[in-house]
Scaffold this motif. Structure first.
Motif, mmCIF file in Angstrom:
data_model
loop_
_atom_site.group_PDB
_atom_site.id
_atom_site.type_symbol
_atom_site.label_atom_id
_atom_site.label_comp_id
_atom_site.label_asym_id
_atom_site.label_seq_id
_atom_site.Cartn_x
_atom_site.Cartn_y
_atom_site.Cartn_z
ATOM 1 N N VAL A 159 -0.462 -7.321 -10.529
ATOM 2 C CA VAL A 159 0.081 -6.570 -11.666
ATOM 3 C C VAL A 159 -0.614 -6.923 -12.968
ATOM 4 N N ASP A 160 -1.370 -8.022 -13.031
ATOM 5 C CA ASP A 160 -2.018 -8.410 -14.276
ATOM 6 C C ASP A 160 -3.458 -7.936 -14.364
ATOM 7 N N VAL A 161 -3.868 -6.996 -13.499
ATOM 8 C CA VAL A 161 -5.191 -6.399 -13.625
ATOM 9 C C VAL A 161 -5.077 -5.149 -14.494
ATOM 10 N N VAL A 162 -6.174 -4.776 -15.122
ATOM 11 C CA VAL A 162 -6.155 -3.629 -16.024
ATOM 12 C C VAL A 162 -5.819 -2.347 -15.265
ATOM 13 N N HIS A 177 -9.402 -7.747 -3.261
ATOM 14 C CA HIS A 177 -8.905 -9.092 -3.564
ATOM 15 C C HIS A 177 -9.326 -9.482 -4.980
ATOM 16 N N THR A 178 -8.509 -10.303 -5.620
ATOM 17 C CA THR A 178 -8.803 -10.815 -6.966
ATOM 18 C C THR A 178 -8.892 -12.330 -6.891
ATOM 19 N N PRO A 179 -10.061 -12.866 -6.568
ATOM 20 C CA PRO A 179 -10.188 -14.315 -6.380
ATOM 21 C C PRO A 179 -10.087 -15.109 -7.671
ATOM 22 N N GLU A 180 -10.230 -14.444 -8.830
ATOM 23 C CA GLU A 180 -10.184 -15.182 -10.080
ATOM 24 C C GLU A 180 -8.792 -15.760 -10.310
ATOM 25 N N THR A 181 -8.720 -16.765 -11.186
ATOM 26 C CA THR A 181 -7.444 -17.382 -11.498
ATOM 27 C C THR A 181 -6.528 -16.364 -12.155
ATOM 28 N N PRO A 182 -5.361 -16.111 -11.582
ATOM 29 C CA PRO A 182 -4.488 -15.090 -12.152
ATOM 30 C C PRO A 182 -3.859 -15.544 -13.453
ATOM 31 N N ILE A 183 -3.533 -14.561 -14.301
ATOM 32 C CA ILE A 183 -2.839 -14.875 -15.550
ATOM 33 C C ILE A 183 -1.409 -15.280 -15.262
ATOM 34 N N LEU A 184 -0.802 -14.635 -14.274
ATOM 35 C CA LEU A 184 0.555 -14.979 -13.892
ATOM 36 C C LEU A 184 0.512 -16.043 -12.811
ATOM 37 N N ASP A 185 1.324 -17.059 -12.971
ATOM 38 C CA ASP A 185 1.381 -18.144 -11.998
ATOM 39 C C ASP A 185 2.842 -18.372 -11.598
ATOM 40 N N PHE A 216 2.365 -9.222 -7.159
ATOM 41 C CA PHE A 216 1.679 -8.058 -6.607
ATOM 42 C C PHE A 216 2.634 -6.868 -6.597
ATOM 43 N N SER A 217 2.094 -5.707 -6.848
ATOM 44 C CA SER A 217 2.894 -4.484 -6.865
ATOM 45 C C SER A 217 3.022 -3.921 -5.460
ATOM 46 N N ASP A 218 4.058 -3.112 -5.258
ATOM 47 C CA ASP A 218 4.315 -2.472 -3.968
ATOM 48 C C ASP A 218 3.497 -1.189 -3.895
ATOM 49 N N THR A 219 2.295 -1.304 -3.382
ATOM 50 C CA THR A 219 1.401 -0.147 -3.314
ATOM 51 C C THR A 219 1.884 0.871 -2.290
ATOM 52 N N ILE A 220 2.446 0.399 -1.184
ATOM 53 C CA ILE A 220 2.912 1.323 -0.146
ATOM 54 C C ILE A 220 4.027 2.211 -0.681
ATOM 55 N N GLY A 253 3.166 -4.030 0.652
ATOM 56 C CA GLY A 253 4.414 -3.373 0.339
ATOM 57 C C GLY A 253 5.361 -3.373 1.515
ATOM 58 N N ASP A 254 6.410 -2.549 1.403
ATOM 59 C CA ASP A 254 7.466 -2.482 2.392
ATOM 60 C C ASP A 254 7.043 -1.578 3.544
ATOM 61 N N VAL A 255 7.180 -2.079 4.781
ATOM 62 C CA VAL A 255 6.774 -1.299 5.935
ATOM 63 C C VAL A 255 7.677 -0.086 6.133
#
Length: 651
Positions: free
Chosen positions: A437-440, A464-472, A476-480, A504-506
């Motif tokens: 959720v913290d990506v542009v 994938h976002t291997p960089e250090t996340p801003i949120l710790d 992650f958002s529910d894409t499904i 996301g939710d199956v």
């Protein structure tokens, strides 16, 4: 009264053998070489031909119907009988009682040794005769082959004169030549491919190919690496190279042969040297008024400055533009003004490491749009991206691949309904981004902005976002859920759905598949780091013959499952799925033509399921090391583009 010498005399009517022939009489009767020259068996001669006159009559009638003369028929009957009686000589020797001792340590008696010696002597004589016959046959075959070659050398030139290809009108040959051109990419400048290959057959074909301008209306050229001295460095302009000059001259001649046809040109730069592709691009720009499709792959931005000098009147027919530049460094974006110049541009594909701001363009004409960037996108945020897409009112195919850059000042996604863009004509949508959720460009937020009632093909790819996340810890958002809402909101009927490592939710995924009963292609690539529970989906895909209720996605013909769990719970479900959908599915369910299962861990499923049992369906089960990741541009880096510009630009 008739006699035996009378040719009109009928055969005697009494039964019994007509003639008791002895094998020893045949060499004098037939000659020493006849038995070898004739076949051992002749079709139409029964084993008991000499038992009665009635059988002999029937045998002679059969041989007569096959075209044999009376003389040949008689000799053939005598030959067959001689061969059979010679074989009986070996069988008549009394050694059959010793067969049980063959292969053992049994020591024969004196009388038995004598019988064996007699048997072997007769057998050796027959073997020697067969060897002699083989030698005669070998020499006769050599002689026959020599005669055949001589006859071919005499006859073939005359056959060539009446060859059907000589009578084909040039107009038909031109159509055949056009069908020889590749269908998935531009014609290649190589003598092993059409059209250059066609001109190497004969002088007539060469003249026809050179006079057919449409054969030379497309070209794909690979710019090679020049031969340089080790003292040169890449930043310098390379010295003149014969191979480069020769290939550029070949491109010039090729384009001249195309006459006034509209051109489809793709240039692939296989060299890392700067200022090398400019001379090839200059050759192309001379024919800019005839350009229909232009693809520039790995061409440095400084070599593209020649495009800035073009005016709308210079490129009136240009419809397709594709530029792929994965080089690093500070890009020169002055050439990007070129995108707003062509008055009939409808397909635009930009793939760069660092996207620059797009100039003003007649976006309402764009029907195919492909924007991809690895570092920074062509718009600063989602809002401006949707503003751009909204201007493409006639968009039919859209592919947006966003980078995974993070927000420095992260703000939560607003709870109010977002502003959505409705694209009435869009039938293929491809969105690639990240679920954090913290990506542009959050993947779920992008999907949530579309309303596409006509979409048939939907692909959502999570990066994938291997960089250090801003949120710790990272969120992650529910894409499904966003995908399911897109399908419900659009009321679309999907034919193809590809989900790559989405989270996301199956239950939302199940609901999305239930809303798409006409789905024929389904692709689910699970995420090993954040897997979803696919077991309910696989269970509902199983076809049950006893049930009148169709399974999930009853029209499915192609299924690919990637990174699937291979635990004890999944194993029987996967096996049952393959057997029920690839074997003999119920009448209300379509048979799977192709299924590909990539297992997360080694499993006995590879040995339990035997693919050959489900022919003609194609069943492929592999372990993770066999996973075949799709790279749509893989063959392009070998110098051949993976598309036919303007038709299948996405690969």
């Amino acid at each position: 009264m008739t006699t035996v010498d009378d040719p009109q005399a009928p055969l005697p009517s009494q039964d019994g053998p007509p003639y008791n022939l002895q094998a020893t009489e045949l060499p004098e009767l037939l000659g020493p070489d006849y038995l070898h020259q004739s076949c051992a068996e002749i079709p139409g001669i029964p084993p008991n031909w000499n038992e009665s006159w009635s059988i002999l009559r029937a045998t002679l009638e059969t041989l007569e119907e096959s075209g044999m003369t009376p003389y040949a028929a008689v000799l053939g009957l005598l030959h067959v009988e001689a061969i059979r009686q010679q074989d009986l000589i070996l069988e008549s020797l009394a050694v059959g009682h010793l067969e049980d001792h063959l292969g053992t340590n049994y020591v024969p008696s004196f009388s038995e040794r004598k019988q064996i010696q007699e048997f072997c002597a007769v057998g050796s004589q027959k073997i020697s005769k067969v060897i002699a016959e083989i030698e005669i046959d070998r020499y006769r075959l050599i002689s026959s082959n020599g005669r055949r070659v001589a006859l071919h050398e005499r006859v073939d030139p005359y056959l060539a004169l009446i060859s059907p290809m000589r009578a084909v009108p040039p107009e038909i040959l031109q159509e055949i030549f056009m069908a020889c051109l590749p269908g998935d990419h531009n014609a290649i400048m190589h003598t092993s491919e059409a059209p250059l290959l066609l001109g190497r057959v004969c002088s007539d074909w060469r003249a026809i190919s050179l006079s057919t301008a449409a054969l030379w209306a497309s070209v794909h050229l690979v710019i090679p690496t020049p031969t340089l001295h080790p003292s040169h460095i890449i930043d310098e302009e390379p010295p003149p190279d014969f191979a480069i000059t020769q290939r550029n001259e070949g491109l010039r001649i090729w384009l001249q042969r195309s006459g006034e046809c509209l051109l489809s040109i793709s240039l692939f730069n296989a060299s890392s040297w700067g200022m090398l592709a400019r001379q090839f691009l200059d050759t192309v720009i001379i024919h800019s008024h005839r350009l229909r499709a232009l693809a520039l792959i790995q061409i440095p931005s400084q070599d593209l400055e020649g495009l800035c000098s073009l005016a709308p009147t210079d490129v009136p027919a240009l419809e397709v533009v594709e530029i792929v530049d994965n080089t690093w460094g500070v890009p020169n974006s002055t050439y990007m003004h070129f995108y707003s110049i062509p008055p009939n541009l409808h397909t635009l594909s930009l793939q760069r490491n660092s996207g620059q701001r797009l100039p003003t363009c007649s976006w309402h004409r764009i029907t195919n749009l492909h924007l991809q960037s690895h570092v920074s996108f062509y718009t600063p945020d989602i809002e401006q991206t949707m503003d751009l897409v909204q201007q493409c009112v006639n968009l039919q195919r859209c592919q947006l691949k966003f980078p995974t850059e993070r927000q420095l000042n992260y703000t939560a996604y607003p709870a109010s309904p977002p502003r959505r863009v409705t694209l009435l004509h869009l039938y293929e949508l491809w969105v690639q981004g990240a679920s954090a959720v913290d990506v542009v460009f959050n993947l779920a937020h992008i999907v949530d902005r579309f309303t596409v009632p006509s979409v048939k093909q939907l692909t959502v790819w999570n990066l994938h976002t291997p960089e250090t996340p801003i949120l710790d810890p990272p969120v992650f958002s529910d894409t499904i859920f966003a995908i399911e809402q897109l399908v419900e909101r659009s009321s679309c009927s999907l034919n193809s759905l590809s989900l790559h490592q989405v989270m996301g939710d199956v239950e939302c995924l199940l609901e999305c598949l239930r809303r798409s009963p006409g789905l024929t292609h389904l692709r689910l690539l699970d995420d090993a780091n954040h897997p979803i529970e696919l077991l309910p989906v696989l269970t509902e895909l199983i076809a049950r013959p006893a049930s009148c209720i169709p399974p999930l996605c009853p029209s499915l013909t192609h299924l690919r499952l990637g990174n699937v769990d291979a635990t004890d719970a999944y194993h029987p479900v996967l096996q049952k799925l393959i057997e029920s959908r690839c074997g003999e599915p119920p009448s209300h369910t379509t048979r799977l033509k192709w299924i590909d299962v990539i297992l997360r861990h080694p499993s006995s499923l590879q040995t339990t399921v035997e693919p050959w049992r489900f022919s003609p369906s194609s069943v492929y089960i592999a372990e993770p090391y066999d996973y075949r990741q799709d790279y749509t541009d893989r063959s392009r880096w070998g110098g051949i583009p993976n598309n036919n510009l303007g038709a299948e630009i996405w690969g």
